[in-house]
Design a protein around this motif. Structure first.
Motif, short mmCIF file in Angstrom:
data_model
loop_
_atom_site.label_atom_id
_atom_site.label_comp_id
_atom_site.label_asym_id
_atom_site.label_seq_id
_atom_site.Cartn_x
_atom_site.Cartn_y
_atom_site.Cartn_z
N PHE A 136 0.82 -1.18 0.04
CA PHE A 136 0.17 0.12 -0.13
C PHE A 136 0.72 1.17 0.00
N PHE A 137 2.00 1.31 0.41
CA PHE A 137 2.67 2.54 0.72
C PHE A 137 3.47 3.11 -0.68
N LEU A 138 3.32 2.31 -1.68
CA LEU A 138 3.95 2.51 -3.01
C LEU A 138 3.23 3.60 -3.65
N PRO A 139 3.61 4.52 -4.56
CA PRO A 139 2.84 5.37 -5.38
C PRO A 139 1.77 4.44 -5.90
N ARG A 140 0.46 5.04 -6.19
CA ARG A 140 -0.42 4.22 -7.04
C ARG A 140 0.11 3.87 -8.38
N ALA A 141 0.65 4.65 -9.14
CA ALA A 141 1.11 4.21 -10.46
C ALA A 141 2.01 2.85 -10.48
N TRP A 142 2.92 3.06 -9.31
CA TRP A 142 3.85 2.08 -9.17
C TRP A 142 3.05 0.64 -8.99
N ARG A 143 1.99 0.82 -7.81
CA ARG A 143 1.29 -0.58 -7.56
C ARG A 143 0.67 -1.24 -8.84
N ASP A 144 0.02 0.08 -9.74
CA ASP A 144 -0.83 -0.52 -10.69
C ASP A 144 0.07 -1.32 -11.78
N ASP A 145 1.40 -0.66 -11.83
CA ASP A 145 2.26 -1.46 -12.84
C ASP A 145 2.78 -2.69 -12.33
N LEU A 146 3.00 -2.55 -11.01
CA LEU A 146 3.65 -4.04 -10.30
C LEU A 146 2.83 -5.10 -10.50
N MET A 147 1.36 -4.70 -10.19
CA MET A 147 0.17 -5.70 -10.26
C MET A 147 -0.10 -6.11 -11.79
N ALA A 148 0.14 -5.13 -12.86
CA ALA A 148 -0.02 -5.55 -14.22
C ALA A 148 1.09 -6.70 -14.55
N VAL A 149 2.34 -6.39 -14.14
CA VAL A 149 3.43 -7.51 -14.31
C VAL A 149 3.40 -8.71 -13.51
N TYR A 150 2.66 -8.58 -12.31
CA TYR A 150 2.35 -9.71 -11.43
C TYR A 150 1.31 -10.63 -12.09
#
Length: 291
Positions: free
Chosen positions: A15-29
């Protein structure tokens, strides 16, 4: 797909990551999980993924079907990088496309993950530790490189450290999943090490591990720990929230190794899993060392 993120040894997109990073990391995951599910034959029932990839009727039950689906998935992946076409068919790949463009990601890490799952259909045993490391170069290291790409922090030294962390994490996961992997007719412990410790596949199939199996697991765990140690300076090379994320990866691996050790290195009854408290302690220790 995304519910599996909660079961990893380390936080995927906290949760502590910037929203854009979270979205991109979940896309890769999501991409990585789908590739693994194709390779393992763990796709959701109903054949929806096969239909999306133009392979109606394929259930990925056999190695041949899985290879065909991986080929079709690779063809759809290439549409992610083709700016002149209509784009990919699969919704996970459509979700990945903005991440690829925004972060300037290249096809190579994504292709490596597909190739690792192809290898899983053809290679079910590894003779040497070097053979296993070569597999991890395809199956694990691309993920760390993608994290560095998403966060704009890639450099040759960071990639080298990241590779060490990712390979260490992969070996830890293999140790946790010895029984499950054997059930899929796969053994990720090098044959040369099994011979050295006088362990046979029949020993790995027992409900609990004997002294030789536990000694072998301890040995492989030490190797994984050395890789994590080699890669840990990656944490100290970055700042802010990314530092905390990478400490989570390293701490997750170390906490998992502690869980394996706490089980007496007997991984055969089921995968030893770290507690949240253990994970937090290891993350804190990593941050203190690399502060």
């Amino acid at each position: 797909m995304l519910d599996k993120a909660a079961h990893e040894n380390f936080p995927v997109a906290p949760f502590f990551l910037p929203r854009a990073w979270r979205d991109d990391l979940m896309a890769v995951y999501g991409y990585a999980r789908l590739v693994d599910d194709i390779g393992d034959g763990d796709l959701a029932p109903g054949g929806r993924d096969a239909q999306l990839l133009g392979l109606a009727g394929s259930r990925a039950d056999t190695s041949e079907e899985r290879l065909a689906m991986l080929d079709a998935f690779e063809a759809d992946l290439r549409r992610v990088f083709d700016r002149s076409g209509t784009g990919p068919r699969h919704p996970l790949l459509r979700r990945l496309r903005p991440t690829v463009r925004r972060c300037g990601l290249t096809p190579e890490p994504f292709l490596g993950l597909i190739e690792a799952n192809r290898q899983d259909q053809r290679v079910r045993r590894y003779g040497t530790y070097d053979d296993l490391l070569a597999y991890c170069e395809l199956s694990a290291n691309p993920v760390g490189r993608l994290v560095l790409g998403i966060t704009g922090t890639a450099s040759p030294e960071r990639i080298r450290r990241s590779d060490a962390v990712c390979t260490g994490l992969q070996i830890v996961e293999h140790l946790q999943d010895v029984a499950e992997d054997l059930g899929r007719d796969r053994v990720y412990i090098p044959a040369e090490d099994m011979k050295r410790f006088h362990v046979t596949e029949a020993d790995l199939a027992r409900p609990t591990g004997g002294a030789s199996v536990r000694a072998l697991v301890a040995y492989e765990g030490e190797r994984a720990g050395e890789l994590l140690n080699e890669g840990t300076p990656l944490v100290g090379s970055v700042h802010g929230r990314l530092k905390l994320l990478l400490a989570g990866f390293v701490g997750g691996g170390r906490a998992a190794l502690r869980a394996v050790a706490a089980a007496g290195h007997d991984v055969l009854p089921g995968p030893p899993k770290p507690t949240k408290l253990s994970l937090l302690r290891e993350v804190g220790a990593t941050l203190r060392r690399e502060g």
